[in-house]
Write a protein that holds these residues in place. Structure first.
Motif, short mmCIF file in Angstrom:
data_model
loop_
_atom_site.label_atom_id
_atom_site.label_comp_id
_atom_site.label_asym_id
_atom_site.label_seq_id
_atom_site.Cartn_x
_atom_site.Cartn_y
_atom_site.Cartn_z
N TRP A 321 3.56 -17.69 -56.10
CA TRP A 321 3.81 -17.95 -57.51
C TRP A 321 4.46 -16.74 -58.15
O TRP A 321 4.50 -15.64 -57.57
CB TRP A 321 2.50 -18.29 -58.23
N TYR A 322 4.96 -16.94 -59.34
CA TYR A 322 5.54 -15.86 -60.14
C TYR A 322 5.27 -16.17 -61.60
O TYR A 322 4.92 -17.31 -61.98
CB TYR A 322 7.05 -15.73 -59.90
N ASP A 323 5.43 -15.16 -62.44
CA ASP A 323 5.23 -15.36 -63.86
C ASP A 323 5.96 -14.26 -64.62
O ASP A 323 6.10 -13.13 -64.14
CB ASP A 323 3.75 -15.34 -64.23
N ALA A 324 6.42 -14.61 -65.80
CA ALA A 324 7.02 -13.67 -66.75
C ALA A 324 6.58 -14.12 -68.13
O ALA A 324 6.88 -15.24 -68.54
CB ALA A 324 8.55 -13.67 -66.63
N LEU A 325 5.86 -13.25 -68.83
CA LEU A 325 5.30 -13.66 -70.10
C LEU A 325 5.48 -12.56 -71.14
O LEU A 325 5.34 -11.37 -70.83
CB LEU A 325 3.82 -14.02 -69.96
N PRO A 326 5.83 -12.96 -72.35
CA PRO A 326 5.94 -11.98 -73.43
C PRO A 326 4.55 -11.52 -73.87
O PRO A 326 3.61 -12.31 -73.95
CB PRO A 326 6.64 -12.76 -74.55
N LEU A 327 4.43 -10.22 -74.10
CA LEU A 327 3.16 -9.63 -74.51
C LEU A 327 3.28 -9.08 -75.92
O LEU A 327 4.39 -8.99 -76.47
CB LEU A 327 2.78 -8.52 -73.51
N PRO A 328 2.16 -8.73 -76.54
CA PRO A 328 2.22 -8.22 -77.91
C PRO A 328 3.12 -7.00 -78.06
O PRO A 328 3.31 -6.23 -77.12
CB PRO A 328 0.75 -7.87 -78.21
N GLU A 329 3.70 -6.87 -79.26
CA GLU A 329 4.55 -5.75 -79.65
C GLU A 329 5.84 -5.68 -78.83
O GLU A 329 6.39 -4.59 -78.62
CB GLU A 329 3.77 -4.44 -79.53
N GLY A 330 6.32 -6.83 -78.36
CA GLY A 330 7.59 -6.87 -77.67
C GLY A 330 7.56 -6.43 -76.23
O GLY A 330 8.63 -6.21 -75.62
N ALA A 331 6.39 -6.29 -75.65
CA ALA A 331 6.29 -5.90 -74.25
C ALA A 331 6.51 -7.14 -73.35
O ALA A 331 6.56 -8.29 -73.81
CB ALA A 331 4.94 -5.28 -73.96
#
Length: 535
Positions: A321-331
């Motif tokens: 599997w893979y994942d790419a997720l936006p995190l708080p404060e633009g991370a």
């Protein structure tokens, strides 16, 4: 294989044997029911080493001999089986039996080859090739179109290119014998169809079709250079109609009775094999669909970062599997991983693990070690029989306090996972992550993180070990092959992470082709690539 009675009764007088050129099917049907209790149990001859597809007639089948005269024909049933008939009658019978054994050996060889096919596509190709050898044709096609409407549908040609198949598909289905089979018409049973010469009045073909030849059918036949065809339906006992196969003749010809009998026996057995392969293909497709649905439907858009991913599921369905997720404060959070095992259970475990990592990443993504530690604890408590590898990277916000104006900083932590690859104009190197055990292998997992600073224009490639294992090389050579492929990326492709992934797959995989990232169909490992290019 073929269901043949272990004992076949042979009771043939010399007159019948001389008048009929019996193939294997005629011999079984005409000889076995007749006669008295004289029996013969003949062992199978050794299997022939290979079959020439161009040879369509058995070398043991000889031309019919002259019919004996009335003066030489015995009239008493007792004398009809006497050895006083002479060596000629005995030789004819021996030739017929030799022909039967040769035909059975041929069918045995062809059905064994079909049984060795591991997937639906290779089974269809082998079936089409063997059928052409049996009916004496050079070209043909098979149309897979299950009557239950659940698919898959496909058309495979033998000696026909994609353009040729496209021309054939422009002919109305009702104008072809195999099209009538696919449409389920009650009078469509296949058979021979000889196209009349141009300019002649339409008549009844050898297969019994009295309809005029469609002008488009005649035009396509003239373009492709065939003058006759022989079609058979593909029908399995459990699934019903699977499709139809048709073989094309360059001349106005048709198979003889012996070829029809052999082809009929082979198609009857092959249809059951194709039905099993069809069910396997449906299961694989369903499992792959579920796995794809558990992965991100689309990648997030983050300022200053371009993302691309490639995922190829093995035939048994794996847990990569893979994942790419936006995190708080633009991370940005990037993750790849692999769950041990294969099949539906591994796919389900992969979905649970990915969902848990997303939650931990949102809460404490700036510390990848803490994210993986929480994931390891969850895996050990809820699924103690499983282990997994994982890699998580925390990408700081653009212009953050630690960027120093040089670019984003990545903090990575890995648990038994393959090291990322940093690809740029001036360097192509592996990121030396700390070697640690996979998740679930130790009572308490923890490993230090590492930091990298990709320069503008550089790409960080995350991947699973399935990419290396599919090369078939030892791991050290597989790593070297991947590094060489990354270093050889054309300059024009380095600005597009999707083009980078495609180039890696085409170059690293031994069976990849030039049309796209096509992985070997018979590979058992999943492949995951996640590329992040920093601007």
């Amino acid at each position: 294989m073929l269901d043949i009675a272990p004992r076949v009764r042979v009771d043939v007088d010399s007159l019948i044997a001389a008048q009929h050129d019996l193939g294997v099917c005629d011999a079984i049907w005409r000889i076995a029911p007749a006669g008295k209790a004289d029996a013969m149990s003949a062992p199978h001859l050794p299997k022939v080493a290979g079959i020439d597809p161009a040879v369509t007639a058995s070398p043991h089948t000889v031309a019919p001999t002259a019919v004996p005269t009335a003066a030489s024909t015995p009239t008493s049933p007792r004398t009809a089986h006497a050895p006083a008939q002479g060596p000629a009658a005995s030789s004819v019978i021996q030739d017929r039996l030799a022909g039967m054994v040769s035909d059975l050996t041929t069918l045995h060889e062809l059905t064994e080859r079909l049984a060795r096919a591991s997937d639906l596509t290779s089974s269809l190709q082998e079936f089409l090739r063997a059928g052409a050898a049996l009916v004496g044709a050079r070209r043909g096609l098979i149309v897979l179109e299950p009557s239950d409407g659940l698919g898959p549908t496909s058309t495979i040609g033998l000696g026909l290119g994609h353009a040729d198949l496209g021309h054939i598909e422009t002919v109305p289905r009702s104008a072809t014998s195999y099209g009538r089979i696919l449409d389920g018409l009650p009078d469509a049973h296949g058979g021979s169809e000889v196209l009349p010469e141009p300019g002649t009045a339409p008549g009844t073909g050898a297969g019994g079709y009295a309809t005029p030849v469609d002008p488009r059918h005649r035009e396509v036949a003239a373009r492709l250079g065939y003058a006759a065809s022989y079609a058979l339906p593909l029908t399995a006992e459990a699934t019903g109609r699977l499709g139809a196969a048709v073989w094309l003749y360059d001349e106005q010809a048709e198979p003889n009775d012996r070829q029809r009998d052999l082809a009929g026996l082979y198609v009857r057995h092959a249809s059951e094999h194709l039905a099993r392969m069809l069910e396997v293909e449906r299961a694989r497709t369903s499992l792959a669909t579920v796995a794809e649905e558990l992965l991100p439907s689309r990648l997030p858009r983050i300022s200053g970062v371009q993302l691309a991913a490639r995922h190829h599921t093995g035939p048994h369905g794996g847990g990569d599997w893979y994942d790419a997720l936006p995190l708080p404060e633009g991370a940005l959070g990037l993750a790849v991983g692999s769950v041990t095992g294969s099949g539906p259970s591994a796919v389900a475990a992969m979905g649970r693990l990915r969902a848990s990592l997303r939650a931990y990443a949102v809460m404490e993504g700036e510390d990848p070690v803490a994210v993986l530690s929480d994931l390891e604890l969850l895996l050990r408590l809820t699924e103690p029989a499983r282990s997994a590898t994982a890699l998580f990277a925390y990408c700081e916000p653009a212009g953050g306090p630690n960027s120093n104006g040089r670019g984003r900083k990545l903090i990575l932590a890995g648990a038994g996972h393959t090291p990322p690859l940093l690809i740029g104009e001036r360097r192509t190197e592996y990121v030396e992550t700390t070697l640690s055990a996979p998740l679930g292998m130790l009572s308490c997992w923890e490993a230090p993180s590492v930091e990298i600073e990709p320069a503008p224009g550089e790409t960080v490639l995350l991947y699973t070990d399935g990419l290396l294992r599919r090369t078939g090389d030892p791991m050290d050579r597989a790593y070297a092959r991947l590094h060489a492929a990354a270093a050889g990326i054309p300059r024009s492709a380095r600005e597009d992470p999707a083009a980078i992934c495609d180039h890696i797959l085409r170059t690293v995989l031994p069976d990849g082709d030039g049309d796209g990232p096509v992985a070997p169909a018979d590979a058992s490992e999943d492949i995951v690539l996640l590329a992040a290019r920093f601007e």
